[in-house]
Scaffold this motif. Sequence first.
Motif, mmCIF file in Angstrom:
data_model
loop_
_atom_site.group_PDB
_atom_site.id
_atom_site.type_symbol
_atom_site.label_atom_id
_atom_site.label_comp_id
_atom_site.label_asym_id
_atom_site.label_seq_id
_atom_site.Cartn_x
_atom_site.Cartn_y
_atom_site.Cartn_z
ATOM 1 N N PHE A 1 -3.174 -6.205 -2.606
ATOM 2 C CA PHE A 1 -1.987 -6.269 -1.745
ATOM 3 C C PHE A 1 -1.746 -5.005 -0.904
ATOM 4 O O PHE A 1 -1.540 -5.110 0.312
ATOM 5 C CB PHE A 1 -0.770 -6.577 -2.624
ATOM 6 C CG PHE A 1 0.520 -6.695 -1.889
ATOM 7 C CD1 PHE A 1 0.787 -7.803 -1.107
ATOM 8 C CD2 PHE A 1 1.487 -5.705 -1.989
ATOM 9 C CE1 PHE A 1 1.988 -7.928 -0.443
ATOM 10 C CE2 PHE A 1 2.680 -5.821 -1.325
ATOM 11 C CZ PHE A 1 2.933 -6.935 -0.551
ATOM 12 N N PRO A 2 -1.809 -3.790 -1.480
ATOM 13 C CA PRO A 2 -1.552 -2.600 -0.661
ATOM 14 C C PRO A 2 -2.567 -2.427 0.471
ATOM 15 O O PRO A 2 -2.208 -1.977 1.559
ATOM 16 C CB PRO A 2 -1.664 -1.445 -1.670
ATOM 17 C CG PRO A 2 -1.489 -2.064 -2.994
ATOM 18 C CD PRO A 2 -2.023 -3.444 -2.888
ATOM 19 N N GLN A 3 -3.828 -2.804 0.250
ATOM 20 C CA GLN A 3 -4.837 -2.654 1.303
ATOM 21 C C GLN A 3 -4.694 -3.709 2.388
ATOM 22 O O GLN A 3 -4.999 -3.453 3.551
ATOM 23 C CB GLN A 3 -6.251 -2.746 0.697
ATOM 24 C CG GLN A 3 -6.653 -1.544 -0.140
ATOM 25 C CD GLN A 3 -6.307 -1.736 -1.601
ATOM 26 O OE1 GLN A 3 -6.571 -2.775 -2.171
ATOM 27 N NE2 GLN A 3 -5.709 -0.724 -2.209
ATOM 28 N N LEU A 4 -4.229 -4.913 2.002
ATOM 29 C CA LEU A 4 -4.190 -6.012 2.970
ATOM 30 C C LEU A 4 -3.010 -5.906 3.922
ATOM 31 O O LEU A 4 -3.094 -6.344 5.069
ATOM 32 C CB LEU A 4 -4.147 -7.359 2.233
ATOM 33 C CG LEU A 4 -5.424 -7.737 1.485
ATOM 34 C CD1 LEU A 4 -5.182 -8.988 0.672
ATOM 35 C CD2 LEU A 4 -6.574 -7.962 2.443
ATOM 36 N N GLY A 5 -1.879 -5.378 3.445
ATOM 37 C CA GLY A 5 -0.716 -5.243 4.317
ATOM 38 C C GLY A 5 -0.123 -6.589 4.701
ATOM 39 O O GLY A 5 -0.210 -7.559 3.947
ATOM 40 N N TRP A 6 0.472 -6.640 5.917
ATOM 41 C CA TRP A 6 1.128 -7.872 6.368
ATOM 42 C C TRP A 6 0.144 -9.030 6.502
ATOM 43 O O TRP A 6 0.517 -10.182 6.314
ATOM 44 C CB TRP A 6 1.832 -7.647 7.719
ATOM 45 C CG TRP A 6 3.204 -7.078 7.540
ATOM 46 C CD1 TRP A 6 3.585 -5.805 7.813
ATOM 47 C CD2 TRP A 6 4.354 -7.752 7.024
ATOM 48 N NE1 TRP A 6 4.916 -5.639 7.495
ATOM 49 C CE2 TRP A 6 5.402 -6.820 7.019
ATOM 50 C CE3 TRP A 6 4.589 -9.051 6.564
ATOM 51 C CZ2 TRP A 6 6.685 -7.143 6.574
ATOM 52 C CZ3 TRP A 6 5.865 -9.378 6.119
ATOM 53 C CH2 TRP A 6 6.883 -8.428 6.130
ATOM 54 N N PHE A 7 -1.114 -8.707 6.825
ATOM 55 C CA PHE A 7 -2.137 -9.754 6.927
ATOM 56 C C PHE A 7 -2.217 -10.546 5.626
ATOM 57 O O PHE A 7 -2.214 -11.782 5.630
ATOM 58 C CB PHE A 7 -3.490 -9.104 7.251
ATOM 59 C CG PHE A 7 -4.646 -10.057 7.145
ATOM 60 C CD1 PHE A 7 -4.817 -11.057 8.096
ATOM 61 C CD2 PHE A 7 -5.555 -9.955 6.096
ATOM 62 C CE1 PHE A 7 -5.879 -11.938 7.990
ATOM 63 C CE2 PHE A 7 -6.604 -10.837 5.983
ATOM 64 C CZ PHE A 7 -6.767 -11.834 6.934
ATOM 65 N N GLY A 8 -2.212 -9.833 4.485
ATOM 66 C CA GLY A 8 -2.285 -10.476 3.186
ATOM 67 C C GLY A 8 -1.079 -11.359 2.921
ATOM 68 O O GLY A 8 -1.211 -12.462 2.390
ATOM 69 N N VAL A 9 0.102 -10.879 3.319
ATOM 70 C CA VAL A 9 1.321 -11.657 3.095
ATOM 71 C C VAL A 9 1.236 -12.972 3.852
ATOM 72 O O VAL A 9 1.505 -14.049 3.309
ATOM 73 C CB VAL A 9 2.560 -10.847 3.523
ATOM 74 C CG1 VAL A 9 3.817 -11.672 3.346
ATOM 75 C CG2 VAL A 9 2.656 -9.572 2.719
ATOM 76 N N ILE A 10 0.823 -12.890 5.145
ATOM 77 C CA ILE A 10 0.782 -14.110 5.958
ATOM 78 C C ILE A 10 -0.281 -15.065 5.438
ATOM 79 O O ILE A 10 -0.060 -16.267 5.317
ATOM 80 C CB ILE A 10 0.541 -13.739 7.440
ATOM 81 C CG1 ILE A 10 1.795 -13.043 7.986
ATOM 82 C CG2 ILE A 10 0.233 -14.970 8.278
ATOM 83 C CD1 ILE A 10 1.541 -12.184 9.180
ATOM 84 N N GLU A 11 -1.432 -14.504 5.064
ATOM 85 C CA GLU A 11 -2.504 -15.354 4.522
ATOM 86 C C GLU A 11 -2.040 -16.088 3.274
ATOM 87 O O GLU A 11 -2.315 -17.280 3.104
ATOM 88 C CB GLU A 11 -3.723 -14.484 4.177
ATOM 89 C CG GLU A 11 -4.570 -14.127 5.368
ATOM 90 C CD GLU A 11 -5.341 -15.321 5.879
ATOM 91 O OE1 GLU A 11 -6.201 -15.813 5.142
ATOM 92 O OE2 GLU A 11 -5.057 -15.761 7.005
#
Lengths: 359, 117
Positions: free
Chosen positions: B83-93
Motif C-alpha cells: 500500500f505505501p508504495q502504490l499510493g493513490w493508484f493502489g487505492v483506485i485499483e
Amino acid sequence: MGLTMNEFTVQFIATLLKFAVIAGLCINIPPIMVWAERRVPAFMQRRKGPNRVGIFKWRLYGLLQSAADAVKLIFKEEVVPEGAAKAFYHIAPVFSVFPAIMVAMAIPYGPDIQLFGYTIPLSVIRVDVGFLFIFAISSLAVYGVTIAGWASNNKYSLLGALRASAQMISYEIPLGMSLIPIVLLYGSLDLNTIVIAQSQIWKWGVVLSPISFCLFVIAMFAETNRAPFDLAEAEGELVAGFHTEYTSAKFAAFFLAEYVSMFVLSCLAATVFFGGWQIPFFDIRSLDVLIGIPGVSGLVGFGVLFVKAAFFMWLYVWVRWTIPRFRYDQLMSLGWKFMIPIGLLNVVVTAIVLAVIRF
Amino acid sequence: MNVYIPVLIALGFGVALGSILSGLAHFMGPRNPRPEKNDPYECGVPKVTGATEKMSVKFYLTAILFILFDIETIFLYLWAKAFPQLGWFGVIEVMVFMTILVVGYIYVVKRGALEWD
C-alpha cells in the motif's frame, strides 16, 4: 544470511530451548483451561465446582482435577465403531493437533533479547509473513474435524463435522478481512514489527481500528467452535458432534487441539489489538539495561503477553456461560451477510482515510 | 539459521504429539470389544442406515463460495503490504477490484445461495 557455524549452533540451541518452553506451555494450557472452565461457571452459578483433588492435604482449589481426568482418559478403553474407516479414524487426531501446535510457535512472546552477544528473537518461528503463515496453518485444522466426522461411520459425527467445517471456512473470511486494516495501518505482515509499532495506547490496534477488533473477536469465537457458535457439538442435537465416537486419549487430543487454538487466537488478539508484549508509557526493552540482567525484558514481555491472552481466555469462558447458542441459519447469515460486507467496507474506508492522510 | 528449520521442528513435534496421544489410546487401555459396544452411537437403538447418506447441498455451495472469497482475502493482504508504495493508484485499483467482487457477492445473495432453511 552469511552466518558463521558458531552462530548457527547458538541459534539452533536457542530454538530448541524456546520450542521446549512453548511446547510445554501448549500441553499445560488445556488442563488448566478445563479446570478454569469448571470453576468459573461454578462461581457464576453460586456452586463450588471441582475443589477436592489435590496433593495430600493441600487441595489447591481442585487444580489437580484435570490431571486426574487426563490420567483416567489415557487408561480408558478405546472403542472403534463398527464400519469406521480405520486409517482415517486413527489419523484424525493428529491432523487436529499439529496445526494448533505449529501456529503457537509463530506468536512473538517477547522482545528480541541480547544474550552472550547474540540477538535471539522470542518466537520460535520467525517468518516475515507471520500473518499468512498463521492463516495457512490454522486452516489445516478443518481437515482434522472433517476426517474425524467422516471416518466415524456415525450420523451425528458426520453432521457435526459438516457443520463445523462449513462454519470454520465461513468465518475464516471475516477473520482474514478483519486483519487487513491492521496490515494497512502498520505496513507489515510480521507480527513482531506490529507489536513494536504499538508502543503507546493510542497506537494500539483496538484504538485505531475498533471495527476490526469486533469482527476479529466474533470470528475468533466461531473459528474455534466455541459458544455461542458451538453448533458443531450442540449437545441437544448432535450428542457431541464430530468427536462423538472418539474415546480415551484420542478424545483428549481433540480437546488439546481446541484449547491450544483458543490460546493461540487469544495471543493473536492480544498481539494485534492490545500491543502484545508492550506496556503503554514504558519500553520493556530498556529493562535489560535498567536492571542489569540480560534477558529479563524477555521474561517481563512474556508475562505481559500472557496476562493479556489470559483475559481473552477468560472471555471465552465468560461468553460461553452468558450467551445462548445461535441457530445454524442465523450463524451462517451473520457470517456471510453481515460480517463479510462490514469487513470489506472496513478495508475500503481504512484505505481511503490512510491515503488521504499519507499521500 | 534458515527460518524454515523451526517450522520443520514444530511440524515434527506436532505430528509426534498427535500420534502419541492416538497411540496411547490404542495401546494403554483395556480391550473388551462386543458387537453392541462397537455399534456407532445412535441413542441406544440399533442403527437403521449407514452414516454416509444424503447431505445438504448447501455445504458444497458454502465450500465453493469460500474458495472464491478466501482468495480475494489473500490478494488483499499482499495489496495491503504494498500500500505505501502504490499510493493513490493502489487505492483506485482496489476500488475496481472491490466493485467486481461486490457485484459477484450481490449476485450470490440474490440467487439465494446464502439462504439456509
